[in-house]
Design a protein around this motif. Structure first.
Motif, short mmCIF file in Angstrom:
data_model
loop_
_atom_site.label_atom_id
_atom_site.label_comp_id
_atom_site.label_asym_id
_atom_site.label_seq_id
_atom_site.Cartn_x
_atom_site.Cartn_y
_atom_site.Cartn_z
N SER A 205 0.82 -1.21 0.00
CA SER A 205 0.00 0.00 0.00
C SER A 205 0.86 1.26 0.00
N ASN A 206 2.14 1.12 -0.30
CA ASN A 206 3.04 2.27 -0.30
C ASN A 206 3.63 2.48 -1.69
N ASN A 207 3.68 3.73 -2.12
CA ASN A 207 4.27 4.03 -3.42
C ASN A 207 5.32 5.13 -3.33
N SER A 208 5.88 5.34 -2.14
CA SER A 208 6.89 6.39 -1.97
C SER A 208 8.27 5.85 -1.63
N VAL A 209 8.34 4.72 -0.93
CA VAL A 209 9.64 4.16 -0.52
C VAL A 209 10.40 3.68 -1.75
N ARG A 210 11.61 4.20 -1.93
CA ARG A 210 12.45 3.83 -3.07
C ARG A 210 13.60 2.90 -2.67
N LEU A 241 -1.23 -6.17 -9.73
CA LEU A 241 -1.51 -4.74 -9.56
C LEU A 241 -1.42 -4.32 -8.11
N GLU A 242 -1.68 -5.22 -7.21
CA GLU A 242 -1.67 -4.88 -5.78
C GLU A 242 -0.27 -4.92 -5.19
N CYS A 243 0.75 -5.25 -5.99
CA CYS A 243 2.13 -5.29 -5.49
C CYS A 243 2.71 -3.89 -5.38
#
Length: 360
Positions: A205-210, A241-243
Motif C-alpha cells: 500500500s506504499n508508493n513512496s519508498v524507493r 496490480l496490488e504489489c
C-alpha cells in the motif's frame, strides 16, 4: 555567503573548555560534526565527563543562532539528560538542521522518546539517523508515532538499534500511512520472518519508498518470500496490480536465504527499475502473460480472442486506476456482458459490441 564545515573532536577542542565554549556562535555554519569527548585526556575521568557534557550542551544550544545549519552530526559520545534536552530544543525552536545524525550515542528509550516528540512537530529535518543506539522496540515505536505525524522526513536510518518484531510492526504502520518516506534502513537488527511479513504487507500500500535495507535481519527463505510477493505476485493479474511498484533498491544480504530465493527477488526488483510506476506495471503484466506457467489463465476463448485489444489498452493507459479496472474486468465472468461505454476501462469490448477508439 559561503560554505563552512566544522568538525570538533578530542584533539582539536582544547580551546572549547568552559567558559570559552559559551562564545561558540557562528551564523554561517552549514555542517557541524561532534564526536568523542571534547576534553583533553590529562583531566580526570570525572572532570572529563562533566566538562564534556557542559561543552556539548553549550555548543548545541548555541546552534539556535545558526540559521544556515544544514547538517548536525553527533557520534561516539554519551547522551545525558542535558544533551538530550539541548538537541530536542533545537528541533522545537528552529527550522534547521535538515540532516540530523545521532550515531552511537548511547541513546536509550527515554532519550529516544524525548527526541521523537520534538521530531513530530519539526518542519525541516529530512534525514534522521539513529543508527547504533540501543533504543529497542519501544524507542522505535515512539519514533514511528512521530513519523505518522511528520510529513517532511524522507530518509530514516535505524541500523543496529535492537529492533525486533514489535518495532517492525510499528515501522510497518509508518510505511502504510506515511507518503513522503523514500529511504528506510533497518539493517543489522532482528525483525525475523514475522517482522519481514508485516513490512511486506505494508509495502503493497506504499508508493513512496524507493530504498529498503533489511541486511542482516535473521531472515530465512520464508521472510524473503514475503518481500518477494510484495514486489511480484503472479497468482493472477489482480495480485500483480496490488504489489509494490516503487522499490528501486533492496538489500537483503547477510541473511539465511537460498541462492534461488535471492535470484527470484533480484528478478522482481529489476522489474521496479522503470522511471514510472505505470511502466513497471506494464512489464509485470507482460511478464505474467508471456510466462508458460500462467497458460491456464487463457483457456477462455473470449479472453484469447480479445487479448490483443487488452494488451493495447494496457500499453495506452496512463492512469493506474483505469489499468486496475481493465485487469479486474478481465478476471470477472461478466467481462463480456453488455455495458454502456462510460469510461476508458468500460470501453473494452463487452461481447464484442463496444469498441474504443483508442484500441482500433
Amino acid at each position: 555567503c559561503y560554505f563552512l564545515i566544522v568538525t570538533l573532536t578530542s584533539p582539536s577542542c582544547h580551546f572549547l573548555c568552559p567558559p570559552y565554549s559559551a562564545t561558540f556562535t557562528h551564523r554561517c555554519i552549514e555542517e557541524l560534526h561532534l564526536s568523542h569527548e571534547l576534553v583533553p585526556r590529562e583531566n580526570s575521568d570525572r572532570d572529563r565527563r562533566k566538562y564534556s557534557e557542559s561543552i556539548f550542551t553549550r555548543i548545541v544550544l548555541a546552534l539556535k543562532h545558526c540559521t544556515d545549519l544544514n547538517k548536525l552530526k553527533i557520534a561516539e559520545t554519551t547522551f545525558t539528560a542535558n544533551i538530550t534536552s539541548a538537541v530536542s530544543s533545537i528541533l522545537y525552536d528552529i527550522k534547521s538542521p535538515r540532516s540530523l545524525v545521532l550515531r552511537q550515542c548511547g541513546i536509550d528509550y527515554k532519550a529516544a522518546l524525548k527526541i521523537s516528540c520534538a521530531l513530530a512537530s519539526n518542519t525541516s529535518v529530512q534525514l534522521f539517523d539513529f543508527s547504533n543506539n540501543p533504543i529497542g522496540d519501544r524507542g522505535v515505536s515512539a519514533l514511528a508515532v512521530a513519523l505518522e505525524i511528520n510529513t517532511i522526513i524522507k530518509k530514516i536510518k535505524l541500523s543496529g538499534t535492537h529492533l525486533g518484531i514489535e518495532g517492525a510492526v510499528a515501522i510497518a504502520l509508518v510505511i502504510t500511512n506515511n507518503s513522503t518516506l523514500e529511504v528506510l534502513d533497518l539493517s543489522r537488527n532482528s525483525i525475523g520472518d514475522l517482522g519481514s511479513s508485516k513490512i511486506a504487507i505494508a509495502l503493497k500500500s506504499n508508493n513512496s519508498v524507493r530504498q529498503l535495507s533489511l541486511r542482516q535481519n535473521c531472515l530465512s527463505d520464508v521472510g524473503a518470500m514475503c518481500i518477494l510477493l510484495s514486489l511480484y505476485n503472479h497468482k493472477n493479474l489482480q495480485t500483480i496490480l496490488e504489489c509494490n511498484h516503487s522499490i528501486r533498491y533492496l538489500n537483503l544480504s547477510n541473511n539465511d536465504m537460498s541462492k534461488k530465493c535471492m535470484l527470484d527477488i533480484e528478478t522482481a526488483r529489476r522489474m521496479n527499475l522503470h522511471q514510472s510506476d505505470n511502466e513497471t506495471i506494464r512489464e509485470k503484466v507482460a511478464f505474467f502473460w508471456t510466462n508458460p506457467r500462467n497458460a491456464s489463465c487463457f483457456r477462455d476463448s473470449m479472453t484469447v480472442k480479445y487479448m490483443p485489444y487488452l494488451l493495447s489498452a494496457i500499453s495506452n493507459t496512463e492512469n493506474i486506476t483505469s489499468l486496475y479496472n481493465v485487469v479486474k474486468y478481465v478476471n470477472m465472468p461478466a467481462l463480456f456482458e453488455p455495458k454502456p461505454c462510460t469510461g476508458f476501462a468500460d470501453s473494452i469490448f463487452f461481447r464484442g459490441r463496444c469498441y474504443s477508439s483508442h484500441l482500433r
